[in-house]
Design a protein around this motif. Sequence first.
Motif, PDB file in Angstrom:
ATOM      1  N   THR A 100      45.658  29.615  48.982  1.00 20.02           N
ATOM      2  CA  THR A 100      44.416  29.133  48.351  1.00 20.02           C
ATOM      3  C   THR A 100      43.494  28.528  49.402  1.00 20.02           C
ATOM      4  O   THR A 100      42.277  28.739  49.373  1.00 20.02           O
ATOM      5  CB  THR A 100      44.743  28.079  47.265  1.00 20.02           C
ATOM      6  N   ALA A 103      41.603  31.145  51.321  1.00 21.31           N
ATOM      7  CA  ALA A 103      40.439  31.639  50.558  1.00 21.31           C
ATOM      8  C   ALA A 103      39.310  30.598  50.537  1.00 21.31           C
ATOM      9  O   ALA A 103      38.133  30.952  50.646  1.00 21.31           O
ATOM     10  CB  ALA A 103      40.870  31.978  49.132  1.00 21.31           C
ATOM     11  N   LYS A 107      35.650  31.313  52.077  1.00 17.18           N
ATOM     12  CA  LYS A 107      34.462  31.182  51.209  1.00 17.18           C
ATOM     13  C   LYS A 107      33.438  30.246  51.863  1.00 17.18           C
ATOM     14  O   LYS A 107      32.238  30.519  51.892  1.00 17.18           O
ATOM     15  CB  LYS A 107      34.904  30.610  49.848  1.00 17.18           C
ATOM     16  N   MET A 119      40.238  38.474  55.411  1.00 18.43           N
ATOM     17  CA  MET A 119      41.482  37.729  55.181  1.00 18.43           C
ATOM     18  C   MET A 119      42.660  38.700  55.173  1.00 18.43           C
ATOM     19  O   MET A 119      42.562  39.801  54.631  1.00 18.43           O
ATOM     20  CB  MET A 119      41.444  36.992  53.834  1.00 18.43           C
ATOM     21  N   LEU A 133      46.291  36.922  47.486  1.00 17.57           N
ATOM     22  CA  LEU A 133      45.155  36.801  48.407  1.00 17.57           C
ATOM     23  C   LEU A 133      44.071  37.831  48.068  1.00 17.57           C
ATOM     24  O   LEU A 133      42.880  37.540  48.160  1.00 17.57           O
ATOM     25  CB  LEU A 133      45.613  36.953  49.862  1.00 17.57           C
ATOM     26  N   LEU A 136      42.150  36.479  45.167  1.00 16.25           N
ATOM     27  CA  LEU A 136      41.284  35.380  45.631  1.00 16.25           C
ATOM     28  C   LEU A 136      40.089  35.928  46.411  1.00 16.25           C
ATOM     29  O   LEU A 136      38.977  35.391  46.324  1.00 16.25           O
ATOM     30  CB  LEU A 136      42.080  34.399  46.518  1.00 16.25           C
ATOM     31  N   GLY A 137      40.325  37.026  47.140  1.00 17.49           N
ATOM     32  CA  GLY A 137      39.234  37.677  47.875  1.00 17.49           C
ATOM     33  C   GLY A 137      38.164  38.193  46.928  1.00 17.49           C
ATOM     34  O   GLY A 137      36.960  38.048  47.181  1.00 17.49           O
ATOM     35  N   THR A 140      36.152  35.242  45.539  1.00 17.88           N
ATOM     36  CA  THR A 140      35.244  34.589  46.497  1.00 17.88           C
ATOM     37  C   THR A 140      34.254  35.560  47.139  1.00 17.88           C
ATOM     38  O   THR A 140      33.345  35.136  47.845  1.00 17.88           O
ATOM     39  CB  THR A 140      36.052  33.906  47.636  1.00 17.88           C
ATOM     40  N   THR A 144      39.478  41.511  51.998  1.00 11.17           N
ATOM     41  CA  THR A 144      40.888  41.317  52.364  1.00 11.17           C
ATOM     42  C   THR A 144      41.427  42.627  52.948  1.00 11.17           C
ATOM     43  O   THR A 144      40.953  43.716  52.609  1.00 11.17           O
ATOM     44  CB  THR A 144      41.756  40.919  51.150  1.00 11.17           C
ATOM     45  N   LEU A 264      37.843  26.837  44.074  1.00 14.61           N
ATOM     46  CA  LEU A 264      37.720  27.442  45.403  1.00 14.61           C
ATOM     47  C   LEU A 264      36.647  26.805  46.280  1.00 14.61           C
ATOM     48  O   LEU A 264      36.544  27.102  47.463  1.00 14.61           O
ATOM     49  CB  LEU A 264      37.495  28.943  45.274  1.00 14.61           C
TER      50      LEU A 264
END
Length: 337
Positions: A100, A103, A107, A119, A133, A136-137, A140, A144, A264
């Motif tokens: 986290t 990310a 961001k 990432m 991930l 999360l990519g 944001t 990735t 985030l």
Amino acid sequence: LTGKGALSESDVAEAMREVRRALLEADVALEVVRSFVETVSEKAIGQEVLKSVTPGQQVVKIVHDEMVAMLGDDAAGIDLKAKAPVPVMLVGLQGSGKTTTTAKIAKRLKERDKKKVLMASLDVRRPAAQEQLRVLGEQTGVDTLPIKEGQGVEQITRRALKEARAGGYDVVMLDTAGRMHIDQELMAETARVHELAAPHETLLVADALTGQDAVNLAKSFDECVPLTGIVLTRADGDGRGGAALSMRAVTGKPIKLIGIGEQLDALEDFHPARIADRILGMGDVVSLVEKAAETIDAQKAEKIAAKMRKGTFDLEDLSDQLEQMKKIGGMSGVLSM
């Protein structure tokens, strides 16, 4: 503590008992508490006491200033002064919030510093770590590295660096695997990745609620790879931030960022003074001493006190007193400290 011209050993010892208790309650490691108390005691004995505050308050101010100096006088951000793509590697235990945090930093770099970030998850052991991930990519809006099944950590690292160069990225974030506890296998893998990626920044991600174990954690990782900084997660928890002081004291590495929530964008620069206030739980006293030093004319205050005792206090003196109160910010200014 009674008012005296300079701090005596007994004044300092008395105040240090309170400070020691505050540090231990904030979960600062015992060895760090001992060395900190010794350093401050040496500095405090013999110091002049401002006439407008008590020796006890003066000691708290010295303690606070020393703690801010120990935590690092000013906030140090992530250093990207290197040839692009700049590799940034995150290390730490499982559950410390590494993925986290990767990310969150990506961001922040994208939105605040207008950087193009890639990432890559190097965690091939934890189920769905790479998938986490990737999601999360998407959330944001940060790219990735595409997931390829069956690749080892070193293959992924090479692929991430190659892709970052080919894609014209400014930064490549490497999210390494964590473990439930420190073991040789984890350390060996972390060292291999570090050697391969040659990261410009190697950040230890640690839970702010780690408590007494913070020292061992920071030492172990710092011996394995040369850390350049620390990111503290869950700094919004009910811990008082003792882990920050312990880790900084043991590694000498700056705390660069703190995570203050699950969102985030819940990532902040590290402000040593705020953490020092939190650890001591005495920020109000520090403000009072600073304000008194800046605004109160000690000689004048003493003359007025003598006049009061003699019963010759007049309206002129009352006007002077009200002026001094106004300088501090009036009654509301004093009460809000």
